[in-house]
Design a protein around this motif. Structure first.
Motif, PDB file in Angstrom:
ATOM      1  N   PRO A  73       0.823  -1.337   0.034  1.00  0.00           N
ATOM      2  CA  PRO A  73       0.152   0.029   0.144  1.00  0.00           C
ATOM      3  C   PRO A  73       0.688   1.277   0.070  1.00  0.00           C
ATOM      4  CG  PRO A  73       0.056  -0.926   2.086  1.00  0.00           C
ATOM      5  CD  PRO A  73       0.960  -1.918   1.294  1.00  0.00           C
ATOM      6  N   PHE A  74       1.634   1.321  -0.898  1.00  0.00           N
ATOM      7  CA  PHE A  74       2.690   2.545  -0.866  1.00  0.00           C
ATOM      8  C   PHE A  74       2.085   3.686  -1.986  1.00  0.00           C
ATOM      9  CE2 PHE A  74       6.480  -0.250   0.060  1.00  0.00           C
ATOM     10  CZ  PHE A  74       5.841  -0.567   1.213  1.00  0.00           C
ATOM     11  N   SER A  75       2.473   4.844  -2.016  1.00  0.00           N
ATOM     12  CA  SER A  75       2.147   5.626  -2.986  1.00  0.00           C
ATOM     13  C   SER A  75       3.118   7.060  -2.956  1.00  0.00           C
ATOM     14  CB  SER A  75       0.828   6.429  -2.602  1.00  0.00           C
ATOM     15  OG  SER A  75       0.949   7.187  -1.379  1.00  0.00           O
ATOM     16  N   GLY A  76       3.063   7.561  -4.132  1.00  0.00           N
ATOM     17  CA  GLY A  76       3.934   8.678  -4.072  1.00  0.00           C
ATOM     18  C   GLY A  76       5.325   8.551  -4.904  1.00  0.00           C
TER      19      GLY A  76
ATOM     20  N   PHE B 154       8.301   9.907  -4.937  1.00  0.00           N
ATOM     21  CA  PHE B 154       9.630   9.783  -4.505  1.00  0.00           C
ATOM     22  C   PHE B 154      10.097   8.500  -3.649  1.00  0.00           C
ATOM     23  CE2 PHE B 154      12.303  10.695  -0.552  1.00  0.00           C
ATOM     24  CZ  PHE B 154      13.276  11.458  -1.188  1.00  0.00           C
ATOM     25  N   GLY B 155       8.666   7.738  -2.778  1.00  0.00           N
ATOM     26  CA  GLY B 155       9.139   6.502  -2.417  1.00  0.00           C
ATOM     27  C   GLY B 155       9.487   5.443  -3.554  1.00  0.00           C
TER      28      GLY B 155
ATOM     29  N   VAL C 224      13.037   5.703  -4.387  1.00  0.00           N
ATOM     30  CA  VAL C 224      13.891   5.243  -3.431  1.00  0.00           C
ATOM     31  C   VAL C 224      13.824   3.723  -3.310  1.00  0.00           C
ATOM     32  CG1 VAL C 224      14.093   4.939  -0.792  1.00  0.00           C
ATOM     33  CG2 VAL C 224      13.757   7.144  -1.976  1.00  0.00           C
TER      34      VAL C 224
ATOM     35  N   VAL D   5      27.363   3.166  -6.827  1.00  0.00           N
ATOM     36  CA  VAL D   5      26.757   4.118  -5.841  1.00  0.00           C
ATOM     37  C   VAL D   5      27.462   5.247  -6.162  1.00  0.00           C
ATOM     38  CG1 VAL D   5      26.762   4.762  -3.281  1.00  0.00           C
ATOM     39  CG2 VAL D   5      26.137   2.242  -3.953  1.00  0.00           C
TER      40      VAL D   5
ATOM     41  N   SER E 204      25.037   8.691  -7.323  1.00  0.00           N
ATOM     42  CA  SER E 204      25.027  10.025  -6.662  1.00  0.00           C
ATOM     43  C   SER E 204      25.394  11.098  -7.426  1.00  0.00           C
ATOM     44  CB  SER E 204      25.832   9.735  -5.241  1.00  0.00           C
ATOM     45  OG  SER E 204      27.219   9.408  -5.404  1.00  0.00           O
TER      46      SER E 204
ATOM     47  N   LEU F 289      22.498  11.760  -9.339  1.00  0.00           N
ATOM     48  CA  LEU F 289      21.470  12.385  -8.625  1.00  0.00           C
ATOM     49  C   LEU F 289      21.686  13.621  -8.529  1.00  0.00           C
ATOM     50  CD1 LEU F 289      19.146  12.078  -6.570  1.00  0.00           C
ATOM     51  CD2 LEU F 289      20.582  11.850  -4.816  1.00  0.00           C
ATOM     52  N   VAL F 290      22.906  14.093  -8.307  1.00  0.00           N
ATOM     53  CA  VAL F 290      23.236  15.929  -8.076  1.00  0.00           C
ATOM     54  C   VAL F 290      22.893  16.477  -9.376  1.00  0.00           C
ATOM     55  CG1 VAL F 290      25.284  17.445  -8.062  1.00  0.00           C
ATOM     56  CG2 VAL F 290      24.725  15.303  -6.377  1.00  0.00           C
TER      57      VAL F 290
ATOM     58  N   LEU G 266      19.343  16.508  -9.628  1.00  0.00           N
ATOM     59  CA  LEU G 266      18.510  17.412  -8.772  1.00  0.00           C
ATOM     60  C   LEU G 266      18.796  18.925  -9.337  1.00  0.00           C
ATOM     61  CD1 LEU G 266      19.774  16.455  -5.464  1.00  0.00           C
ATOM     62  CD2 LEU G 266      17.431  16.580  -6.111  1.00  0.00           C
TER      63      LEU G 266
ATOM     64  N   ASP H  28      16.706  19.206 -12.234  1.00  0.00           N
ATOM     65  CA  ASP H  28      15.098  19.359 -11.907  1.00  0.00           C
ATOM     66  C   ASP H  28      14.955  20.857 -11.126  1.00  0.00           C
ATOM     67  OD1 ASP H  28      12.509  17.782 -11.189  1.00  0.00           O
ATOM     68  OD2 ASP H  28      13.142  18.588  -9.577  1.00  0.00           O
ATOM     69  N   GLN H  29      15.701  21.210 -10.607  1.00  0.00           N
ATOM     70  CA  GLN H  29      15.344  22.521  -9.980  1.00  0.00           C
ATOM     71  C   GLN H  29      15.187  23.614 -11.272  1.00  0.00           C
ATOM     72  OE1 GLN H  29      18.270  23.909  -7.239  1.00  0.00           O
ATOM     73  NE2 GLN H  29      16.899  22.780  -5.413  1.00  0.00           N
TER      74      GLN H  29
ATOM     75  N   TYR I 109      11.995  23.096 -13.332  1.00  0.00           N
ATOM     76  CA  TYR I 109      11.005  23.241 -12.740  1.00  0.00           C
ATOM     77  C   TYR I 109      10.776  24.669 -12.462  1.00  0.00           C
ATOM     78  CZ  TYR I 109       7.196  22.929  -9.175  1.00  0.00           C
ATOM     79  OH  TYR I 109       5.992  22.992  -8.476  1.00  0.00           O
TER      80      TYR I 109
END
Lengths: 343, 438
Positions: free
Chosen positions: B69-72, B74-75, B78, B109, B113, B116-117, B120, B123-124, B127
């Motif tokens: 039962p997850f949502s979103g 972001f989750g 992850v 990893v 990362s 990811l940076v 980010l 995205d900023q 957006y």
């Protein structure tokens, strides 16, 4: 003063040489007479250099001067009172300060692993051609204004992270008390929390920690790297045994600097949180605060005592960040001089 | 190659392109050396990563969307990432040893990362750009202020002209104050030095991380409460000065320290005084870096919100006079309108955010372009000019003194300090030793 005592002073004859023969060569001591122009020049520069002391001193002086009224009216309870009711002479930082520190700690917990692995990525794993671009990109991330982080956190991140927060609260809330949300399972229980503010602040300190750690990582001596490879190490083995120990001091300094920045972060936090004045024990619940956000949200109150109380709070913030930053500076400088390597 | 005439060992070369066809006819053809690839990515690596990515995505979709039962979003990301790491570990373990798997896992990893940076930042920017475009596409956003705009006015009325003008004026004033002070402090640390240089440096570093709200409080306490001035753009620029000065100082000190000592010594040897040396040799040599320092300081200053929030005062009026009355700037404009519950106001705030971001980006890119060169490193144009001058000098020198000065890349800054010929031997810039610089 002898010119030789100063590294960048006019060149003053040969530097001290060892004696090379029976007739010992003693270097002549030449003093360069400073021209009047030089004296004025140095005086001006000295004033500019000391102006840093003056500015920092003035900041401390005026914060104390303006904060005295408030401190005098409540005395020591400024440190023990949680509420912020200036009209009732009942205010203190006992809730605001730890809550702000909590945001900073959450930010660090998220930022440090990401920042360190990004730093390792840039200095060790990224293709050489990409490195310069990545370094610039991280610097750009540091240059993005905090209000933009606030906009992004409030409108982009918050709606998307709520599902994750709810999942955390529902599944781990019973096992780990501080993840519990006691206000019921409705959307607004999860917004404007310490956690979300911490996530946004973590994005703002990632570039700081990354660029400083990357700098020390890339200074790890080439010979030792090659030595590790020659002993049959994998790349991770090399990083773990050479790069990370070499950079330890710098990394600690970088983390402290990031912590200082996280404590002082204002606008993004102030945009996201809904302020409360209780010590926070459940980080996923609605409501958070920090000294800087308190100042940003309350400075409009016009009476003198309110402003004075904010000045006193600002003084605490100033003292704390100064302490952390100077300590971080010492740690970083020591690590730069190679004190952490045995050579 | 000159001493031994043996052909390269064939075994050290992988099955690349074989030697020339007529090898037996020509016994020792100089074979091109093929560099052996030591690292690099093999097909196995790519398929392992891709396989675990796809597999974990499918598993994650099943678990996340269908079973649990997850949502979103972001989750979802992850969980996908965690499943990916687990899947990659298992896949790797099937083919490689323990050490190798750990090595690969860490590199995955690290890569993620890094990605990811990058994501980010993208995205900023993306957006804010997409949300800001709604209001910024109307020209009135850049030509009008908010005097006539009520809460529910359409997006085609009102704009951020007052904020843009205010931001630029406050930034200009702050630059005017911060740059001379900051660069002078940097020169103090690197050129004058002495016992106080180190404490100054430590304090500058601490000041770089001064919470911006404290700078605002300081100016609020001094200029507005104690001295009794009204809130104004000027007060805001003072607060920005406190924020910008340490950044300029730190960046400037780094480049000034990179100026080669030989240049200074050449100037001193010619009898130049210290301030002549700094003014005519050190500063011109470090000029690109200094400009970078200034621009980085400006990029920081223009985006600071909290100092401005406390000191300049908000107004919806157009006010081009920074010394009197309240004056709004872009960060303050955003701060004020984003908290209003009207979609059009939020759209305006995002458009102001876009404008601010574009300004920061322009400043930042300018700093990078200028700062790409080390101090004293010459542009192509400068190098050509110096080559030309050196050839001319050589030609004239050959006619008079045979052992004249070598043609070397003399820095123009040093050439300013004295006659070029005298400076040559001492002021040969290290850049001249680098390949491709002369």
């Amino acid at each position: 003063m002898t010119a030789a005592a100063e590294p960048a002073a006019p060149y003053a004859g040969a530097p001290g040489q060892p004696d090379r023969g029976p007739d010992k060569d003693v270097p002549r001591i030449i003093t360069a007479p400073a021209t009047p122009g030089d004296r004025v020049f140095r005086g001006v520069l000295r004033i500019a250099g000391y102006s840093v002391f003056a500015i920092m001193g003035l900041i401390a002086f005026f914060l104390i001067l303006r904060g005295t009224d408030a401190l005098r009216s409540v005395g020591w309870s400024f440190l023990t009172e949680e509420k912020w009711q200036t009209a009732a002479h009942n205010f203190g930082i006992a809730a605001v300060l730890p809550n702000g520190l909590l945001i900073a700690v959450i930010a660090l917990v998220i930022a440090v692993p990401v920042a360190l692995s990004t730093a390792i990525f840039i200095s060790e794993y990224a293709p050489v051609r990409l490195r310069a671009a990545l370094v610039s990109l991280v610097d750009l991330m540091a240059a993005i204004p905090s209000i933009i982080y606030g906009l992004w956190g409030l409108f982009f991140l918050q709606p998307r992270i709520i599902g994750f927060v709810r999942w955390l609260a529902n599944h781990f809330g019973d096992a780990i008390p501080f993840l519990k949300v006691r206000t019921g399972d409705i959307g607004t229980s999860y917004t404007s929390s310490t956690f979300i503010a911490g996530v946004v602040v973590s994005l703002m300190i990632i570039p700081i920690v990354t660029s400083l750690s990357r700098e020390v990582f890339s200074q790890a001596p080439q010979g030792e790297r090659e030595g590790a490879y020659a002993l049959g190490s994998t790349r991770w083995g090399m990083v773990r045994t050479v790069v990370l120990p070499f950079g330890r001091g710098g990394v600690i300094g970088a983390i402290m600097l990031g912590f200082g920045r996280a404590m002082g972060e204002t606008i993004a936090v102030a945009l996201i949180i809904s302020p409360n004045f209780k010590t926070i024990t459940h980080i996923l619940e609605n409501g958070a605060n920090s000294i800087s956000a308190l100042i940003a949200l309350r400075f409009g109150e016009s009476d003198a005592l309110s402003l004075s109380a904010l000045m006193a709070a600002g003084l605490v913030l100033f003292a704390l960040t100064l302490l952390v930053n100077v300590a971080a500076g010492f740690v970083i400088n020591r690590s730069r001089s190679g004190a952490s390597t045995a050579d | 190659m000159t001493t031994l005439d043996l052909p390269p060992v064939a075994a050290s070369e992988p099955a690349g392109p074989a030697g020339p066809a007529g090898a037996d006819a020509d016994p020792a053809p100089p074979r091109p050396e093929i560099k052996v690839r030591l690292g690099g990515v093999t097909r196995d690596d790519v398929f392992t990563v891709a396989g675990s990515l796809v597999g974990s995505l499918a598993l994650n979709w099943m678990l996340y969307e269908r079973i649990l039962p997850f949502s979103g979003a972001f989750g979802f990301l992850v969980c996908w990432y965690l499943l990916f790491l687990a899947g990659y570990f298992v896949l790797g373990r099937l083919q490689w040893g323990r050490l190798m798997v750990r090595d690969r896992l860490v590199s995955v990893v690290a890569w993620s990362s890094g990605l990811l940076v990058v994501a980010l930042i993208a995205d900023q920017i993306g957006y804010v750009a997409s949300r800001g475009f709604e209001a910024a596409q109307h020209l009135n956003f850049f030509t009008e202020s908010m005097e006539q705009t009520a809460a529910l006015s359409p997006i085609t009325s009102g704009g951020a002209l007052n904020a843009i003008v205010g931001s630029l004026e406050q930034l200009g004033l702050a630059t005017l104050f911060a740059v001379p002070l900051g660069i002078a402090a940097a020169i103090f640390m690197s050129e004058v030095g002495g016992r106080m240089a180190r404490p100054v440096r430590t304090l500058v570093e601490a000041m770089t991380a001064l919470p911006s709200i404290v700078a605002g409080l300081f100016v609020l306490g001094v200029v507005i409460i104690t001295l009794g001035f009204d809130k104004s753009g000027f007060a805001a620029s003072l607060a920005l000065t406190v924020m910008m000065m340490p950044i300029v100082t730190r960046a400037a000190e780094v480049v000034i320290r990179l100026v080669p000592g030989t240049l200074r010594e050449a100037s001193y040897a010619l009898g130049g005084s210290q301030w002549r040396t700094v003014w005519n040799v050190v500063l011109p040599t470090a000029r690109p870096g200094l400009v970078t320092a200034v621009v980085l300081g400006m990029a920081r200053g223009i985006g600071e919100t909290s100092p401005v929030l406390l000191t300049s005062g908000f107004t919806s009026q157009f006010n081009a006079d920074p010394f009197h009355e309240h004056q709004v700037s872009l960060p303050l404009y955003i701060w004020n309108y984003v908290k209003q519950p009207y979609p059009d106001m939020i759209a305006r705030a995002f458009a102001a955010g876009l404008t601010l971001m574009v300004l920061v980006l322009v400043l930042f890119v300018t700093a990078r372009v200028l700062g790409g060169r080390r101090p004293g490193e010459l542009t192509r144009r400068q190098r050509r000019r110096i080559d030309r001058e050196a050839r001319r000098a050589e030609a004239s020198a050959r006619s008079t003194v045979p052992t004249a000065v070598q043609s070397a890349a003399v820095h123009p800054a040093a050439a300013h300090a004295a006659t070029p010929a005298a400076v040559h031997p001492a002021a040969v810039h290290p850049a001249a030793a680098l390949p491709g610089s002369s």
